[in-house]
Design a protein around this motif. Structure first.
Motif, PDB file in Angstrom:
ATOM      1  N   GLY A  94     -55.660 -44.161  39.640  1.00 47.93           N
ATOM      2  CA  GLY A  94     -55.150 -44.208  40.999  1.00 47.93           C
ATOM      3  C   GLY A  94     -53.879 -43.379  41.081  1.00 47.93           C
ATOM      4  N   ASP A  95     -53.824 -42.526  42.079  1.00 47.73           N
ATOM      5  CA  ASP A  95     -52.654 -41.654  42.251  1.00 47.73           C
ATOM      6  C   ASP A  95     -51.617 -42.420  43.073  1.00 47.73           C
ATOM      7  OD1 ASP A  95     -50.984 -39.510  42.268  1.00 47.73           O
ATOM      8  OD2 ASP A  95     -52.267 -38.196  43.460  1.00 47.73           O
ATOM      9  N   LEU A  96     -50.948 -43.374  42.415  1.00 45.59           N
ATOM     10  CA  LEU A  96     -50.104 -44.351  43.106  1.00 45.59           C
ATOM     11  C   LEU A  96     -48.621 -44.066  42.876  1.00 45.59           C
ATOM     12  CD1 LEU A  96     -52.149 -47.527  42.116  1.00 45.59           C
ATOM     13  CD2 LEU A  96     -52.331 -46.188  44.223  1.00 45.59           C
ATOM     14  N   PRO A  97     -47.780 -44.382  43.863  1.00 50.86           N
ATOM     15  CA  PRO A  97     -46.338 -44.121  43.722  1.00 50.86           C
ATOM     16  C   PRO A  97     -45.719 -44.788  42.495  1.00 50.86           C
ATOM     17  CG  PRO A  97     -46.879 -44.605  46.007  1.00 50.86           C
ATOM     18  CD  PRO A  97     -48.123 -44.872  45.219  1.00 50.86           C
ATOM     19  N   ALA A  98     -46.160 -46.003  42.175  1.00 50.90           N
ATOM     20  CA  ALA A  98     -45.578 -46.688  41.015  1.00 50.90           C
ATOM     21  C   ALA A  98     -45.885 -45.939  39.724  1.00 50.90           C
ATOM     22  CB  ALA A  98     -46.108 -48.121  40.936  1.00 50.90           C
ATOM     23  N   ALA A  99     -47.101 -45.399  39.619  1.00 51.63           N
ATOM     24  CA  ALA A  99     -47.458 -44.641  38.420  1.00 51.63           C
ATOM     25  C   ALA A  99     -46.666 -43.337  38.351  1.00 51.63           C
ATOM     26  CB  ALA A  99     -48.957 -44.356  38.414  1.00 51.63           C
ATOM     27  N   VAL A 100     -46.473 -42.687  39.499  1.00 54.88           N
ATOM     28  CA  VAL A 100     -45.678 -41.460  39.539  1.00 54.88           C
ATOM     29  C   VAL A 100     -44.259 -41.739  39.055  1.00 54.88           C
ATOM     30  CG1 VAL A 100     -44.693 -39.698  41.050  1.00 54.88           C
ATOM     31  CG2 VAL A 100     -47.056 -40.453  41.399  1.00 54.88           C
ATOM     32  N   ALA A 101     -43.677 -42.849  39.530  1.00 60.07           N
ATOM     33  CA  ALA A 101     -42.309 -43.201  39.140  1.00 60.07           C
ATOM     34  C   ALA A 101     -42.221 -43.532  37.655  1.00 60.07           C
ATOM     35  CB  ALA A 101     -41.824 -44.378  39.980  1.00 60.07           C
ATOM     36  N   LEU A 102     -43.223 -44.260  37.132  1.00 60.73           N
ATOM     37  CA  LEU A 102     -43.214 -44.612  35.715  1.00 60.73           C
ATOM     38  C   LEU A 102     -43.339 -43.362  34.853  1.00 60.73           C
ATOM     39  CD1 LEU A 102     -43.278 -46.660  33.408  1.00 60.73           C
ATOM     40  CD2 LEU A 102     -45.742 -46.906  33.789  1.00 60.73           C
ATOM     41  N   ALA A 103     -44.213 -42.448  35.249  1.00 61.71           N
ATOM     42  CA  ALA A 103     -44.372 -41.208  34.488  1.00 61.71           C
ATOM     43  C   ALA A 103     -43.075 -40.408  34.482  1.00 61.71           C
ATOM     44  CB  ALA A 103     -45.511 -40.380  35.079  1.00 61.71           C
ATOM     45  N   ARG A 104     -42.458 -40.306  35.643  1.00 66.20           N
ATOM     46  CA  ARG A 104     -41.205 -39.551  35.733  1.00 66.20           C
ATOM     47  C   ARG A 104     -40.138 -40.184  34.842  1.00 66.20           C
ATOM     48  NH1 ARG A 104     -40.480 -39.889  40.939  1.00 66.20           N
ATOM     49  NH2 ARG A 104     -41.694 -38.000  41.401  1.00 66.20           N
ATOM     50  N   ALA A 105     -40.053 -41.523  34.877  1.00 67.71           N
ATOM     51  CA  ALA A 105     -39.052 -42.213  34.058  1.00 67.71           C
ATOM     52  C   ALA A 105     -39.308 -42.020  32.570  1.00 67.71           C
ATOM     53  CB  ALA A 105     -39.042 -43.704  34.405  1.00 67.71           C
ATOM     54  N   GLY A 106     -40.579 -41.842  32.206  1.00 64.99           N
ATOM     55  CA  GLY A 106     -40.920 -41.655  30.801  1.00 64.99           C
ATOM     56  C   GLY A 106     -40.936 -40.204  30.365  1.00 64.99           C
ATOM     57  N   GLY A 107     -40.518 -39.305  31.256  1.00 65.39           N
ATOM     58  CA  GLY A 107     -40.473 -37.893  30.910  1.00 65.39           C
ATOM     59  C   GLY A 107     -41.837 -37.233  30.864  1.00 65.39           C
ATOM     60  N   LEU A 108     -42.818 -37.779  31.602  1.00 63.57           N
ATOM     61  CA  LEU A 108     -44.172 -37.237  31.614  1.00 63.57           C
ATOM     62  C   LEU A 108     -44.405 -36.431  32.894  1.00 63.57           C
ATOM     63  CD1 LEU A 108     -46.117 -40.429  30.460  1.00 63.57           C
ATOM     64  CD2 LEU A 108     -45.167 -38.625  29.030  1.00 63.57           C
ATOM     65  N   ARG A 109     -45.221 -35.394  32.787  1.00 68.70           N
ATOM     66  CA  ARG A 109     -45.559 -34.590  33.959  1.00 68.70           C
ATOM     67  C   ARG A 109     -47.064 -34.650  34.215  1.00 68.70           C
ATOM     68  NH1 ARG A 109     -47.752 -29.706  32.290  1.00 68.70           N
ATOM     69  NH2 ARG A 109     -47.572 -29.328  30.040  1.00 68.70           N
ATOM     70  N   ARG A 110     -47.464 -34.374  35.427  1.00 72.15           N
ATOM     71  CA  ARG A 110     -48.870 -34.368  35.805  1.00 72.15           C
ATOM     72  C   ARG A 110     -49.552 -33.161  35.157  1.00 72.15           C
ATOM     73  NH1 ARG A 110     -51.216 -36.114  41.289  1.00 72.15           N
ATOM     74  NH2 ARG A 110     -53.232 -35.056  41.480  1.00 72.15           N
ATOM     75  N   VAL A 111     -50.605 -33.419  34.360  1.00 67.77           N
ATOM     76  CA  VAL A 111     -51.270 -32.322  33.659  1.00 67.77           C
ATOM     77  C   VAL A 111     -52.748 -32.198  34.016  1.00 67.77           C
ATOM     78  CG1 VAL A 111     -49.666 -32.340  31.707  1.00 67.77           C
ATOM     79  CG2 VAL A 111     -51.718 -33.776  31.621  1.00 67.77           C
TER      80      VAL A 111
END
Length: 259
Positions: A77-94
């Motif tokens: 799911g392309d969800l805001p919470a997942a986007v925020a968690l990825a950003r906080a963990g230093g991950l980018r959309r690949v």
């Protein structure tokens, strides 16, 4: 689920403890270190313990466990919470994976099999090696599908959903040049599990013909009313074909990564 049932070869399981004295598990992550290019992880957090940094802790632990290998983590799911968690963990959309859906109550288009091609169904004990060769050829640049081994195929043949009558093969002069492997989820929904075509046979309508043959089987032989499939957002040729066959995007899964 296949790792749970049959065992993995280089997996790692991680848990996050819930705050407080009760000792409950607040989250779980699995890391698969077998990927050809990267370590691949997935994680879940108990809804009652979200916003307690369990997800952040699991992402950090996954990155540490991956070591020097790039880490890839799926978010369903392309969800805001997942986007925020990825950003906080230093991950980018690949990477992004679309789930597309179609009603089988709507008419199916005509899709003639190209001249010189014969369709038949998969024969267990006979077609495994030939199918694996074709799968590797058709998905040579796919990070997961193209790396399948005999063991990967074998565990799926043991699953209750495996149905060789819904596994279509295309032959030309006795050589496999395409396939459509269907899957049944329940009494109403089926799946275009995998469609693959030899690159030398691209552009002749074989992928479309195989797809429609499988859809007709799911509708006419299995009595299903809906079908889903998963396709990479970047695979524009496949997306165009599926849209032309009446599929529409329903949800998006996103892979985030390092490196």
């Amino acid at each position: 689920m296949l790792h749970v049932r049959y065992g993995g070869t280089a997996g790692l399981d991680l848990t996050a403890a819930a705050p407080g004295p009760e000792g409950r598990v607040a989250g779980y992550a699995h890391l698969d270190r077998d990927g050809p290019d990267a370590a691949s992880g997935e994680l879940v957090v108990d809804p009652g313990y979200r916003r307690h940094r369990a997800g952040r802790a699991l992402v950090t632990a996954l990155a540490a466990a991956a070591g020097e290998r790039p880490l890839r983590v799926w978010a369903h799911g392309d969800l805001p919470a997942a986007v925020a968690l990825a950003r906080a963990g230093g991950l980018r959309r690949v990477r992004a994976l679309w789930q597309m859906r179609r009603s089988l109550r709507d008419p199916l288009p005509d899709a003639p099999v190209p001249a010189g091609i014969r369709l038949r169904t998969f024969v267990p004990g006979q077609d495994e090696d030939g199918w694996l060769r074709l799968n590797a050829l058709a998905f040579a640049h796919h990070p997961e599908q193209g790396a399948w081994t005999r063991a990967d195929l074998s565990v799926r043949e043991q699953e209750d959903w495996f149905d060789p009558a819904g596994f279509f093969l295309a032959e030309r002069d006795g050589r496999l040049v395409g396939f459509h492997w269907t899957k049944v989820h329940d009494g109403t929904t089926g799946e275009v599990y995998v469609v693959g075509v030899d690159p030398a046979a691209h552009g002749g309508g074989l992928g479309r013909a195989l797809t429609v043959a499988g859809l007709r089987y799911l509708r006419d032989n299995r009595g299903l009313t809906e079908v889903i499939l998963y396709v990479d957002e970047a695979n524009r040729a496949a997306v165009r074909m599926y849209k032309a066959l009446g599929f529409a995007r329903a949800t998006t899964d996103v892979m985030y990564g390092t490196g």
